[in-house]
Design a protein around this motif. Structure first.
Motif, PDB file in Angstrom:
ATOM      1  N   GLN B   6      -0.786 -27.204  38.683  1.00 57.46           N
ATOM      2  CA  GLN B   6      -0.116 -27.500  39.954  1.00 57.46           C
ATOM      3  C   GLN B   6      -0.455 -28.909  40.415  1.00 57.46           C
ATOM      4  O   GLN B   6      -1.592 -29.351  40.310  1.00 57.46           O
ATOM      5  CB  GLN B   6      -0.561 -26.480  41.010  1.00 57.46           C
ATOM      6  N   ILE B  20       7.445 -31.776  48.176  1.00 62.47           N
ATOM      7  CA  ILE B  20       7.771 -31.149  46.890  1.00 62.47           C
ATOM      8  C   ILE B  20       6.474 -30.906  46.135  1.00 62.47           C
ATOM      9  O   ILE B  20       5.665 -31.816  45.967  1.00 62.47           O
ATOM     10  CB  ILE B  20       8.704 -32.038  46.048  1.00 62.47           C
ATOM     11  N   ILE B  21       6.272 -29.669  45.712  1.00 66.88           N
ATOM     12  CA  ILE B  21       5.071 -29.286  44.966  1.00 66.88           C
ATOM     13  C   ILE B  21       5.526 -28.773  43.601  1.00 66.88           C
ATOM     14  O   ILE B  21       6.464 -27.978  43.523  1.00 66.88           O
ATOM     15  CB  ILE B  21       4.286 -28.193  45.711  1.00 66.88           C
ATOM     16  N   ASN B  22       4.849 -29.228  42.564  1.00 65.66           N
ATOM     17  CA  ASN B  22       5.282 -28.932  41.200  1.00 65.66           C
ATOM     18  C   ASN B  22       4.280 -28.069  40.444  1.00 65.66           C
ATOM     19  O   ASN B  22       3.069 -28.199  40.641  1.00 65.66           O
ATOM     20  CB  ASN B  22       5.470 -30.245  40.435  1.00 65.66           C
ATOM     21  N   CYS B  23       4.797 -27.221  39.596  1.00 71.45           N
ATOM     22  CA  CYS B  23       3.945 -26.411  38.733  1.00 71.45           C
ATOM     23  C   CYS B  23       4.514 -26.355  37.321  1.00 71.45           C
ATOM     24  O   CYS B  23       5.741 -26.396  37.145  1.00 71.45           O
ATOM     25  CB  CYS B  23       3.789 -24.996  39.284  1.00 71.45           C
ATOM     26  N   TRP B  35       5.583 -18.185  44.980  1.00 71.56           N
ATOM     27  CA  TRP B  35       4.834 -19.175  45.735  1.00 71.56           C
ATOM     28  C   TRP B  35       4.192 -18.468  46.927  1.00 71.56           C
ATOM     29  O   TRP B  35       4.832 -17.650  47.595  1.00 71.56           O
ATOM     30  CB  TRP B  35       5.743 -20.289  46.253  1.00 71.56           C
ATOM     31  N   GLN B  72       8.761 -25.548  33.912  1.00 71.53           N
ATOM     32  CA  GLN B  72       8.312 -26.108  35.181  1.00 71.53           C
ATOM     33  C   GLN B  72       9.070 -25.469  36.324  1.00 71.53           C
ATOM     34  O   GLN B  72      10.233 -25.071  36.173  1.00 71.53           O
ATOM     35  CB  GLN B  72       8.544 -27.623  35.203  1.00 71.53           C
ATOM     36  N   SER B  74       9.263 -25.778  40.919  1.00 74.06           N
ATOM     37  CA  SER B  74       8.798 -26.547  42.068  1.00 74.06           C
ATOM     38  C   SER B  74       9.242 -25.901  43.375  1.00 74.06           C
ATOM     39  O   SER B  74      10.208 -25.141  43.406  1.00 74.06           O
ATOM     40  CB  SER B  74       9.306 -27.988  42.002  1.00 74.06           C
ATOM     41  N   HIS B  76      10.296 -26.789  47.341  1.00 78.43           N
ATOM     42  CA  HIS B  76      10.734 -27.793  48.299  1.00 78.43           C
ATOM     43  C   HIS B  76      10.749 -27.148  49.679  1.00 78.43           C
ATOM     44  O   HIS B  76      11.251 -26.018  49.819  1.00 78.43           O
ATOM     45  CB  HIS B  76      12.159 -28.281  47.977  1.00 78.43           C
ATOM     46  N   CYS B  90       1.228 -21.946  43.608  1.00 77.79           N
ATOM     47  CA  CYS B  90       2.208 -21.344  42.715  1.00 77.79           C
ATOM     48  C   CYS B  90       1.473 -20.326  41.850  1.00 77.79           C
ATOM     49  O   CYS B  90       0.245 -20.359  41.720  1.00 77.79           O
ATOM     50  CB  CYS B  90       2.898 -22.392  41.853  1.00 77.79           C
TER      51      CYS B  90
END
Lengths: 111, 113
Positions: B6, B20-23, B35, B72, B74, B76, B90
């Motif tokens: 993450q 925006i967070i990504n995994c 999430w 992947q 994400s 938002h 996540c």
């Protein structure tokens, strides 16, 4: 709205003592879980329970840990001989279809 | 490998912005991606979840984007508010069985007024 409840909210115990953490899952859920979260870190899976037996357990869930569903509503986590490194938040979760709902947690402090 | 990676670890956004967070995950057997939002001293609260048969899911101000080929996904947050300030995790699992969730390390989000 149904929710997972946990007791106690805080538990302080001395190293080597046994502790039992209690959870009441959402009533129509069939899958039950325990997780732990060391302060400031990620949530880690401990064990899952389905049909009155353990389904899966992580490396953390060693012989010091056990789980039980003693009646139709409660789900417990027992730590037989606590260690300092067992200090953490312990969360119970229950699952309906796919979604897992977490309880508010028990903060365990081992001194 | 069961890891879920993450990023970012922390994020500061102005009110009204879109954090925006990504995994990213490695285990191709994972087929359920939730999430969670966590406030200090509280349990993780389920925000939104997605399964790989869709590429996007919206619930209120929260949107998950999912890229199966890249492994992947994400989160938002539209029209972010100071009350959204929390830690976001996540997670992933094989949804159909009794498997536990594998969590990312979390993103500490601050929305500035």
């Amino acid at each position: 709205e149904p929710e997972v409840t946990q007791t106690p909210s805080h538990q302080v115990t001395q190293m080597g003592q046994e502790v039992i953490l209690r959870c009441v899952p959402i009533s129509n859920h069939l899958y039950f879980y325990w997780y732990r979260q060391i302060l400031g870190q990620k949530v880690e899976f401990l064990v899952s329970f389905y049909n009155n037996e353990i389904s899966e357990k992580s490396e953390i869930f060693d012989d010091q840990f056990s789980v039980e569903r003693p009646d139709g509503s409660n789900f417990t986590l027992k730590i037989r001989s606590t260690k300092l490194e067992d200090s953490a938040m312990y969360f119970c979760a229950s699952r309906g279809h796919y979604e897992q709902y977490f309880g508010p947690g028990t903060r365990l402090t081992v001194t | 490998q069961q890891q879920v990676k993450q990023s970012p670890q922390s994020l500061i956004v102005q009110k009204g912005g879109i954090p925006i967070i990504n995994c990213a995950y490695e285990n191709t057997a994972f087929d359920y991606f939730p999430w969670y939002q966590q406030f200090p001293g509280k349990g993780p609260a389920l925000l939104i979840a997605i399964r790989p048969d869709v590429s996007e899911k919206k619930e209120g101000r929260f949107t998950i984007s999912f890229n199966k080929s890249a492994k992947q996904f994400s989160l938002h947050i539209m029209d972010s508010q100071p009350g959204d300030s929390a830690t976001y995790f996540c997670a992933a699992s094989r949804g159909g069985g009794a498997d536990g969730l594998t969590f990312g390390k979390g993103t500490h989000l601050i929305i500035q007024p």
